[in-house]
Design an enzyme around this catalytic site. Structure first.
Site, PDB file in Angstrom:
ATOM      1  N   LYS A  77       0.842  -1.197   0.000  1.00  0.00           N
ATOM      2  CA  LYS A  77       0.000   0.000   0.000  1.00  0.00           C
ATOM      3  C   LYS A  77       0.868   1.233   0.000  1.00  0.00           C
ATOM      4  O   LYS A  77       1.838   1.312   0.757  1.00  0.00           O
ATOM      5  CB  LYS A  77      -0.845  -0.025   1.297  1.00  0.00           C
ATOM      6  CG  LYS A  77      -1.796   1.122   1.454  1.00  0.00           C
ATOM      7  CD  LYS A  77      -3.123   0.842   0.801  1.00  0.00           C
ATOM      8  CE  LYS A  77      -3.987   2.083   0.650  1.00  0.00           C
ATOM      9  NZ  LYS A  77      -3.630   2.919  -0.513  1.00  0.00           N
ATOM     10  N   LYS A 113       5.336   2.350  -2.847  1.00  0.00           N
ATOM     11  CA  LYS A 113       5.329   3.756  -3.241  1.00  0.00           C
ATOM     12  C   LYS A 113       5.561   3.855  -4.726  1.00  0.00           C
ATOM     13  O   LYS A 113       6.245   3.012  -5.322  1.00  0.00           O
ATOM     14  CB  LYS A 113       6.451   4.510  -2.511  1.00  0.00           C
ATOM     15  CG  LYS A 113       6.303   6.010  -2.571  1.00  0.00           C
ATOM     16  CD  LYS A 113       5.079   6.475  -1.810  1.00  0.00           C
ATOM     17  CE  LYS A 113       5.284   7.700  -1.023  1.00  0.00           C
ATOM     18  NZ  LYS A 113       4.376   7.852   0.093  1.00  0.00           N
ATOM     19  N   THR A 197      -4.508  12.984   6.743  1.00  0.00           N
ATOM     20  CA  THR A 197      -3.124  13.161   7.198  1.00  0.00           C
ATOM     21  C   THR A 197      -3.061  14.344   8.161  1.00  0.00           C
ATOM     22  O   THR A 197      -2.463  14.258   9.247  1.00  0.00           O
ATOM     23  CB  THR A 197      -2.177  13.368   6.005  1.00  0.00           C
ATOM     24  OG1 THR A 197      -2.418  12.317   5.067  1.00  0.00           O
ATOM     25  CG2 THR A 197      -0.726  13.336   6.428  1.00  0.00           C
ATOM     26  N   ASN A 228      -2.024  20.036   0.649  1.00  0.00           N
ATOM     27  CA  ASN A 228      -3.142  19.321   1.284  1.00  0.00           C
ATOM     28  C   ASN A 228      -2.955  19.232   2.802  1.00  0.00           C
ATOM     29  O   ASN A 228      -3.829  19.615   3.578  1.00  0.00           O
ATOM     30  CB  ASN A 228      -3.262  17.932   0.643  1.00  0.00           C
ATOM     31  CG  ASN A 228      -4.320  17.086   1.317  1.00  0.00           C
ATOM     32  OD1 ASN A 228      -4.081  16.516   2.375  1.00  0.00           O
ATOM     33  ND2 ASN A 228      -5.504  17.028   0.735  1.00  0.00           N
TER      34      ASN A 228
HETATM   35  N1  GLU Z   1       0.861   9.039   0.478  1.00  0.00           N
HETATM   36  C1  GLU Z   1       0.432   8.876   1.821  1.00  0.00           C
HETATM   37  C2  GLU Z   1       1.600   8.498   2.706  1.00  0.00           C
HETATM   38  O1  GLU Z   1       2.739   8.724   2.373  1.00  0.00           O
HETATM   39  C3  GLU Z   1      -0.753   7.923   1.954  1.00  0.00           C
HETATM   40  C4  GLU Z   1      -0.536   6.561   1.419  1.00  0.00           C
HETATM   41  C5  GLU Z   1      -1.814   5.719   1.344  1.00  0.00           C
HETATM   42  O2  GLU Z   1      -2.858   6.236   1.688  1.00  0.00           O
HETATM   43  O3  GLU Z   1      -1.719   4.582   0.920  1.00  0.00           O
HETATM   44  O4  GLU Z   1       1.436   8.045   3.798  1.00  0.00           O
END
Ligand code: GLU
Length: 423
Positions: A77, A113, A197, A228
């Site tokens: 994820k 990622k 976040t 954001n």
């Molecule tokens: N891009 C966000 C992070 O770095 C969220 C990743 C997600 O929701 O899978 O935590």
């Protein structure tokens, strides 16, 4: 002529940073060399080329990456970033940090990622749509609702997730809302995902206010980044009566010791979070970081607090809302100065937590209220914060090492059960 203080990306190699703290944490836990060898890099890394017919009639070939760190605990994820400074090592490190975030919060995922080297600020919506769709076609074989689930990250948003979902649905020939998170609500998104976040960082600040006995209403906060994460955080703090004394964007920062007018700034920010161009008296990002405050929240990009500026910081606490904003050596200098650093993999994990909630809702086909999402997010953030604080006290390590220790336990255990390693 306006000062151009573009926020630079990592000044140190983030993969080396990741590996050095990982080693430190794994040594304390007495994990084997094989375990470290398995976890120091992603198990899978894909580089792709994406041709896009640009508005000027020329075809540009973009480079994209997808890193899957470890899938012992479940599908991987993690978000996809669009940024000119994306590098393979950065994407690999970010995938490792995602594994740790999932581990800390007991989410049934490993980390991943993605990144595309591009500058979305210079691209039209049509070009961005083609790029997003091309990327999904290029990585479609290794992603999916039970394989690897993407999400937004730096300079990507719910519209980009919608295009990516649509492309994936066309390839698979069925509807798969659980393929990607951070979607618009009407496509199966979750209430509270867009703000997740920043809400998580806000809950962290509330926990710190109790821990350090600084009433949140008296807290003076500087936020680096007004995208954001930074913008919603500024709003939550302003609404509760805390003083946001400084903010910055990609061009520069503004500081007022009496507190900034956040509703005005939110009203004027452009879609990339730029506001500093509204002011003649703007300062550079580096100058802003060194201004006086209680809590400094780097919420932009990696490598911002380094050995070059750590001894000049005038805050009491750093809460890392971005991924990897403080280098390891800088964190050591801050520790010597008694400045607490709340690590990124804890403080900014609200995003992936609510992504997990979104995926659960998609799997169930039953959608939750915003109150329920918030309540469960707060519960997870509070539990993880106190566990990591306790680990840091028990082992006499800083919160970053403690967070790595908590993040790694489940991955090692699951890899062990699967027979991949003998720990
Ligand atoms: N891009 C966000 C992070 O770095 C969220 C990743 C997600 O929701 O899978 O935590």
């Amino acid at each position: 002529m306006k000062k151009k203080t573009l926020v630079s990306s990592f000044s140190e190699n983030p993969l080396i940073e990741f590996q050095s703290v990982l080693k430190e944490a794994m040594d304390i836990l007495n994990y084997s060399v094989e375990a470290y060898e398995l976890l120091k890099e992603p198990i899978r890394f894909l580089t792709v080329k994406i041709p896009v017919l640009m508005d000027n009639g020329k075809t540009e070939i973009f480079t994209g990456y997808r890193a899957q760190h470890n899938d012992a605990t479940g599908p991987t994820k993690g978000g996809i970033r669009f940024h000119p400074d994306v590098t393979p090592d950065e994407v690999k490190a970010l995938s490792g940090w995602m594994s740790l975030k999932c581990g800390i919060n007991s989410l049934p995922y490993g980390g991943a990622k993605g990144g595309i080297v591009c500058d979305p600020r210079k691209m039209s919506l049509r070009e961005l749509e083609l790029l997003s769709r091309g990327y999904v076609r290029a990585i479609s074989q290794i992603v999916g609702p039970t394989k690897d689930i993407p999400a937004p990250d730096v300079y990507t948003n719910s519209q980009i997730m919608a295009w990516m979902l649509d492309e994936y649905d066309h390839i698979r020939e069925f509807d798969s809302p659980n393929f990607i998170t951070g979607k618009p609500l009407t496509l199966g998104g979750s209430y509270g995902r867009e703000t997740a976040t920043s809400k998580g960082v806000f809950y962290t600040l509330q926990l710190i206010s109790e821990l350090k006995d600084i009433p949140i209403k008296d807290m003076r906060v500087i936020i680096q980044g007004f995208g954001n994460v930074g913008s919603y955080l500024a709003k939550y703090l302003y609404d509760i009566g805390a003083k946001v004394v400084g903010i910055s964007d990609v061009l520069g920062g503004i500081y007022d010791e009496n507190g900034l007018d956040i509703p005005y700034l939110l009203d004027r920010r452009d879609s990339f979070g730029v506001v500093s161009n509204l002011f003649d008296s703007s300062i550079s990002n580096q100058e802003l970081i060194e201004k006086e405050c209680d809590v400094l929240v780097p919420a932009a990009i990696g490598g911002q607090i380094t050995t070059r500026n750590a001894d000049r910081l005038k805050c009491k606490i750093v809460v890392e809302a971005a991924n990897g904003p403080t280098t390891r050596d800088a964190a050591k200098l801050l520790k010597e100065r008694d400045i607490m650093v709340v690590p990124d993999i804890l403080a900014n994990s609200g995003g992936v937590i609510v992504s997990y909630f979104e995926w659960c809702q998609n799997n169930q086909g039953y959608y939750w209220t915003e109150e329920l999402v918030d309540e469960r997010l707060k519960e997870k953030m509070t539990t993880s914060f106190s566990t990591i604080l306790q680990t840091s006290k028990t082992y006499g390590v800083d919160m970053k090492v403690a967070a790595y220790m908590e993040g790694i336990r489940r991955l090692v255990e699951a890899s062990n059960y699967r027979g991949w390693i003998k720990n």
